[in-house]
Design a protein around this motif. Structure first.
Motif, PDB file in Angstrom:
ATOM      1  N   ILE A  56       5.293  -9.095  -1.458  1.00  0.00           N
ATOM      2  CA  ILE A  56       4.536  -9.892  -0.499  1.00  0.00           C
ATOM      3  C   ILE A  56       4.115 -11.180  -1.177  1.00  0.00           C
ATOM      4  O   ILE A  56       3.461 -11.151  -2.226  1.00  0.00           O
ATOM      5  CB  ILE A  56       3.317  -9.119   0.031  1.00  0.00           C
ATOM      6  N   ASN A  63       2.956  -9.909  -4.796  1.00  0.00           N
ATOM      7  CA  ASN A  63       2.594  -8.546  -5.148  1.00  0.00           C
ATOM      8  C   ASN A  63       3.810  -7.667  -4.910  1.00  0.00           C
ATOM      9  O   ASN A  63       4.398  -7.705  -3.826  1.00  0.00           O
ATOM     10  CB  ASN A  63       1.409  -8.087  -4.285  1.00  0.00           C
ATOM     11  N   ARG A  80       5.781   8.932   1.644  1.00  0.00           N
ATOM     12  CA  ARG A  80       5.970   7.747   0.806  1.00  0.00           C
ATOM     13  C   ARG A  80       5.235   7.948  -0.508  1.00  0.00           C
ATOM     14  O   ARG A  80       4.055   8.292  -0.502  1.00  0.00           O
ATOM     15  CB  ARG A  80       5.430   6.494   1.501  1.00  0.00           C
ATOM     16  N   TYR A  82       3.896   5.979  -3.596  1.00  0.00           N
ATOM     17  CA  TYR A  82       3.602   4.649  -4.131  1.00  0.00           C
ATOM     18  C   TYR A  82       3.319   4.765  -5.619  1.00  0.00           C
ATOM     19  O   TYR A  82       2.627   5.689  -6.061  1.00  0.00           O
ATOM     20  CB  TYR A  82       2.373   4.045  -3.446  1.00  0.00           C
ATOM     21  N   PRO A  85      -0.098  -0.532  -6.285  1.00  0.00           N
ATOM     22  CA  PRO A  85      -1.046  -0.744  -7.376  1.00  0.00           C
ATOM     23  C   PRO A  85      -1.603   0.537  -7.982  1.00  0.00           C
ATOM     24  O   PRO A  85      -2.158   0.528  -9.065  1.00  0.00           O
ATOM     25  CB  PRO A  85      -2.151  -1.568  -6.720  1.00  0.00           C
ATOM     26  N   GLY A 115       0.183   2.999  15.054  1.00  0.00           N
ATOM     27  CA  GLY A 115       1.171   2.018  14.583  1.00  0.00           C
ATOM     28  C   GLY A 115       1.906   2.468  13.330  1.00  0.00           C
ATOM     29  O   GLY A 115       2.954   1.935  13.005  1.00  0.00           O
ATOM     30  N   LEU A 116       1.342   3.450  12.624  1.00  0.00           N
ATOM     31  CA  LEU A 116       1.969   3.951  11.395  1.00  0.00           C
ATOM     32  C   LEU A 116       2.650   5.298  11.618  1.00  0.00           C
ATOM     33  O   LEU A 116       2.887   6.046  10.682  1.00  0.00           O
ATOM     34  CB  LEU A 116       0.913   4.069  10.281  1.00  0.00           C
ATOM     35  N   ASN A 120       7.880   4.949  13.994  1.00  0.00           N
ATOM     36  CA  ASN A 120       7.642   3.524  14.189  1.00  0.00           C
ATOM     37  C   ASN A 120       7.867   2.783  12.889  1.00  0.00           C
ATOM     38  O   ASN A 120       6.999   2.065  12.396  1.00  0.00           O
ATOM     39  CB  ASN A 120       6.207   3.312  14.683  1.00  0.00           C
ATOM     40  N   ASN A 121       9.019   2.973  12.277  1.00  0.00           N
ATOM     41  CA  ASN A 121       9.323   2.266  11.036  1.00  0.00           C
ATOM     42  C   ASN A 121      10.835   2.077  10.926  1.00  0.00           C
ATOM     43  O   ASN A 121      11.618   2.688  11.660  1.00  0.00           O
ATOM     44  CB  ASN A 121       8.765   3.023   9.815  1.00  0.00           C
ATOM     45  N   VAL A 122      11.190   1.221   9.990  1.00  0.00           N
ATOM     46  CA  VAL A 122      12.587   0.836   9.795  1.00  0.00           C
ATOM     47  C   VAL A 122      13.477   2.059   9.569  1.00  0.00           C
ATOM     48  O   VAL A 122      14.573   2.171  10.135  1.00  0.00           O
ATOM     49  CB  VAL A 122      12.684  -0.139   8.605  1.00  0.00           C
TER      50      VAL A 122
ATOM     51  N   LEU B  45      -3.281  -7.409  -3.234  1.00  0.00           N
ATOM     52  CA  LEU B  45      -3.328  -6.619  -2.018  1.00  0.00           C
ATOM     53  C   LEU B  45      -4.053  -5.310  -2.234  1.00  0.00           C
ATOM     54  O   LEU B  45      -3.937  -4.681  -3.259  1.00  0.00           O
ATOM     55  CB  LEU B  45      -1.910  -6.305  -1.541  1.00  0.00           C
ATOM     56  N   PHE B  47      -4.461  -1.297  -0.987  1.00  0.00           N
ATOM     57  CA  PHE B  47      -3.505  -0.287  -0.568  1.00  0.00           C
ATOM     58  C   PHE B  47      -3.346  -0.281   0.939  1.00  0.00           C
ATOM     59  O   PHE B  47      -2.253  -0.129   1.460  1.00  0.00           O
ATOM     60  CB  PHE B  47      -3.959   1.082  -1.075  1.00  0.00           C
ATOM     61  N   LEU B  50      -0.962  -2.815   2.220  1.00  0.00           N
ATOM     62  CA  LEU B  50       0.429  -2.447   2.009  1.00  0.00           C
ATOM     63  C   LEU B  50       0.888  -1.476   3.083  1.00  0.00           C
ATOM     64  O   LEU B  50       2.010  -1.570   3.588  1.00  0.00           O
ATOM     65  CB  LEU B  50       0.585  -1.826   0.623  1.00  0.00           C
ATOM     66  N   GLU B  51       0.020  -0.534   3.480  1.00  0.00           N
ATOM     67  CA  GLU B  51       0.370   0.399   4.553  1.00  0.00           C
ATOM     68  C   GLU B  51       0.648  -0.371   5.831  1.00  0.00           C
ATOM     69  O   GLU B  51       1.575  -0.057   6.566  1.00  0.00           O
ATOM     70  CB  GLU B  51      -0.789   1.379   4.783  1.00  0.00           C
ATOM     71  N   MET B  52      -0.168  -1.385   6.123  1.00  0.00           N
ATOM     72  CA  MET B  52       0.020  -2.173   7.326  1.00  0.00           C
ATOM     73  C   MET B  52       1.353  -2.899   7.297  1.00  0.00           C
ATOM     74  O   MET B  52       1.997  -3.078   8.324  1.00  0.00           O
ATOM     75  CB  MET B  52      -1.119  -3.188   7.489  1.00  0.00           C
ATOM     76  N   SER B  53       1.772  -3.313   6.102  1.00  0.00           N
ATOM     77  CA  SER B  53       3.034  -4.034   6.019  1.00  0.00           C
ATOM     78  C   SER B  53       4.203  -3.116   6.330  1.00  0.00           C
ATOM     79  O   SER B  53       5.285  -3.570   6.643  1.00  0.00           O
ATOM     80  CB  SER B  53       3.210  -4.654   4.635  1.00  0.00           C
ATOM     81  N   ASN B  54       3.983  -1.782   6.238  1.00  0.00           N
ATOM     82  CA  ASN B  54       5.024  -0.839   6.593  1.00  0.00           C
ATOM     83  C   ASN B  54       5.123  -0.632   8.097  1.00  0.00           C
ATOM     84  O   ASN B  54       6.091  -0.069   8.577  1.00  0.00           O
ATOM     85  CB  ASN B  54       4.763   0.521   5.920  1.00  0.00           C
ATOM     86  N   ALA B  55       4.067  -1.009   8.823  1.00  0.00           N
ATOM     87  CA  ALA B  55       4.081  -0.825  10.274  1.00  0.00           C
ATOM     88  C   ALA B  55       5.117  -1.755  10.866  1.00  0.00           C
ATOM     89  O   ALA B  55       5.124  -2.941  10.626  1.00  0.00           O
ATOM     90  CB  ALA B  55       2.700  -1.113  10.847  1.00  0.00           C
ATOM     91  N   MET B  56       5.981  -1.184  11.640  1.00  0.00           N
ATOM     92  CA  MET B  56       7.192  -1.873  12.060  1.00  0.00           C
ATOM     93  C   MET B  56       6.994  -2.839  13.193  1.00  0.00           C
ATOM     94  O   MET B  56       7.563  -3.881  13.261  1.00  0.00           O
ATOM     95  CB  MET B  56       8.202  -0.798  12.461  1.00  0.00           C
ATOM     96  N   GLY B  60       1.840  -2.754  15.290  1.00  0.00           N
ATOM     97  CA  GLY B  60       1.387  -3.055  13.936  1.00  0.00           C
ATOM     98  C   GLY B  60       0.776  -4.435  13.877  1.00  0.00           C
ATOM     99  O   GLY B  60      -0.237  -4.653  13.242  1.00  0.00           O
ATOM    100  N   LEU B  63      -2.652  -4.371  15.471  1.00  0.00           N
ATOM    101  CA  LEU B  63      -3.668  -3.786  14.599  1.00  0.00           C
ATOM    102  C   LEU B  63      -4.226  -4.846  13.664  1.00  0.00           C
ATOM    103  O   LEU B  63      -5.420  -4.916  13.426  1.00  0.00           O
ATOM    104  CB  LEU B  63      -3.067  -2.650  13.775  1.00  0.00           C
TER     105      LEU B  63
END
Lengths: 257, 141
Positions: A56, A63, A80, A82, A85, A115-116, A120-122, B45, B47, B50-56, B60, B63
Motif C-alpha cells: 500500500i 507498507n 488468512r 498474516y 505487521p 463486506g469481509l 466477497n473477495n478476489v 497501517l 491491522f 489491511l483487512e479493509m484493503s482485502n474487502a473486494m 467495502g 464501510l
C-alpha cells in the motif's frame, strides 16, 4: 465515361464491409466467452492455497504485507495468515463472521463485517469463475448498459439506493476476464480504479497475478494498492492445517478497539 | 466531392476514437513499479486497515466512508468555525480552509447551518461524507 457517383459507391461498400467485419468478430468473441464460462464452471475446485503480497503506497511511504491464503471452496471459509505487521490468523465465513487470532498472545476476537465475507473477495470470484460482475449483482447493482469497445467488453452497473457514496461501476473485460473496474460517485468522479493483469491460466480457472487499486482521496491525493498473487495450488483434500483453522480452546477472548 | 470528404472524415474519426477509449482500461505497470520502488517502507497501517484493503467490493468502499454523526456534530459545535468537522467528514482541502478564510464560515453562519443539518440527518449523514462542496447541504435541504 466515369459516373460521379463511383467514388461514393466504393466508400459505402468499404464501410459496409468494415461494419460487417466488426459484427462477425464480436459474435465470435461472445461465443468464445460463453464457451470459456461454461467449461470453467463445470469443474468446481475444493481447496485452494496461494500467497498474496499486498503493498500500500501513500505519498512516498509504503507498507508491505505477506499473507498466506487457504480457501475451502465447499464450506466457503477463508483463512488468512498474516506475518507483518504482526502475526495474525483470521478465519472468515460466508456470513462475514470473522475470528482474529494472535498466536503469540493466544488472544482471539470476534466481529461480523458483511463486506469481509468469504464470498466477497478476489479468491472466491476467480476460483469460481464468477468474473462477469465480481459480486456487483449480488449487492444489488443493476446492469444498465453493455457494449464492445474494440477488444473490450464494457458494462456499466448502477448502484442500489442503499449504497450512498457510489453511483455507478464501470467494468471492462478482455478475452473473458475482467481487466478494469471503476467506481464513480454521483458526480461521475472516479472514487477507485482497479486493474487486473497478468492472468494465470489454470485448468480450472484463470487468476490475475497482479491487481492494482487506485483509491482517490478527497484532497486530491491517492492511495495505490498493489496486490500480487503467486504459488496457487489446488487440491481435493486439505493439505494444510490452516484449511478450516480451529481457534485453540484456551484462547482468551478480547474486544476489538 | 464534399460528401465524400465528409464521410471519409467521419470514418477516420470513428477509427480513432475507439482505440483511444480502450487504452484507458490498461495501466502503465512500469510507472507503478517505479513508484513502489522509490517509496520508503514504513509500518503506517494498522491491522484493521489491511483487512479493509482485502474487502473486494462496493460494500467495502461504503464501510471505509462511514463516519460517526455524533463526532461530526461535536466537532461542528466546538470547532465548526475552523471547518474541522468538514475535514473529519472528508472534503476538498480548499472547502475546509474556506471556513477560516471566510472568518469562520461567513461569520459562523455556515457552521450553524451544518450543525442543524447534521442533527436533522443524524441517522444518515452519508450525503455529507466526502462532500467536496463548501455548502455541504446544497441540494440536500
Amino acid at each position: 465515361m466515369i459516373r460521379k457517383g463511383n467514388h461514393f459507391d466504393c466508400l459505402s461498400f468499404f464501410m459496409i464491409m468494415y461494419f460487417m467485419y466488426r459484427i462477425v468478430i464480436n459474435s465470435f468473441l461472445s461465443i468464445f466467452i460463453l464457451f470459456i464460462c461454461f467449461v470453467s464452471s463445470a469443474q468446481p475446485v475444493r481447496y485452494v492455497s496461494l500467497q498474496q503480497q499486498t503493498e500500500i503506497l501513500e505519498g512516498k511511504r509504503k507498507n508491505t504485507n505477506n499473507i498466506e491464503i487457504y480457501f475451502d471452496n465447499q464450506r466457503h471459509i477463508i483463512t488468512r495468515c498474516y506475518h507483518s505487521p504482526k502475526d495474525m490468523i483470521t478465519v472468515a465465513n460466508s456470513l462475514g463472521e470473522i475470528k482474529t487470532y494472535n498466536p503469540k498472545t493466544r488472544e482471539v476476537s470476534y466481529q461480523r463485517v458483511e463486506g469481509l465475507s468469504s464470498k466477497n473477495n478476489v479468491v472466491f470470484f476467480f476460483v469460481n469463475n464468477l468474473t462477469d460482475h465480481l459480486g456487483l449483482a449480488d449487492q444489488g447493482f443493476t446492469l444498465v448498459s453493455n457494449q464492445y469497445e474494440g477488444q473490450y467488453y464494457v458494462s456499466v452497473w448502477e448502484a442500489p439506493v442503499s449504497i450512498k457514496n457510489i453511483a455507478k461501476v464501470k467494468m471492462a473485460h478482455q478475452n473473458g476476464v475482467p481487466v478494469y473496474s471503476e467506481y464513480l460517485d454521483n458526480k461521475g468522479k472516479a472514487l477507485k480504479k482497479t486493474y487486473y493483469t497478468g492472468y494465470y491460466n489454470l485448468p480450472w480457472f484463470r487468476f490475475p497475478q497482479k491487481v492494482i487499486d487506485i483509491a482517490y482521496q478527497p484532497g486530491g491525493d491517492s492511495t495505490i494498492t498493489r496486490t500480487m498473487y503467486k504459488n496457487i495450488e489446488v487440491s481435493d483434500v486439505p493439505d494444510s492445517e490452516y484449511f478450516n483453522f480451529e481457534i485453540p480452546e484456551d484462547a482468551k477472548s478480547v474486544e476489538i478497539n | 466531392m464534399k460528401n465524400t470528404i465528409y464521410i471519409l472524415f467521419v470514418f477516420i474519426a470513428l477509427m480513432g476514437i475507439k482505440p483511444a477509449m480502450a487504452s484507458s482500461y490498461t495501466i502503465n505497470e512500469p510507472v507503478v513499479d517505479q513508484l513502489f520502488d522509490n517509496a520508503v517502507e514504513s509500518d503506517m497501517l494498522s491491522f484493521s486497515s489491511l483487512e479493509m484493503s482485502n474487502a473486494m467490493s462496493a460494500s467495502g468502499m461504503a464501510l471505509n466512508a462511514e463516519k460517526d454523526a455524533i463526532v461530526a456534530i461535536l466537532l461542528d459545535a466546538f470547532l465548526g468555525t475552523l471547518g474541522i468537522h468538514r475535514f473529519y467528514l472528508g472534503t476538498e482541502t480548499l472547502s475546509g480552509l474556506a471556513y477560516i478564510l471566510t472568518c469562520g464560515g461567513i461569520f459562523g453562519v455556515v457552521p450553524l447551518i451544518d450543525f442543524i443539518v447534521l442533527i436533522i440527518n443524524y441517522e444518515d449523514i452519508s450525503p455529507f461524507v466526502n462532500n467536496p462542496s463548501f455548502f455541504m447541504w446544497k441540494g440536500h435541504l
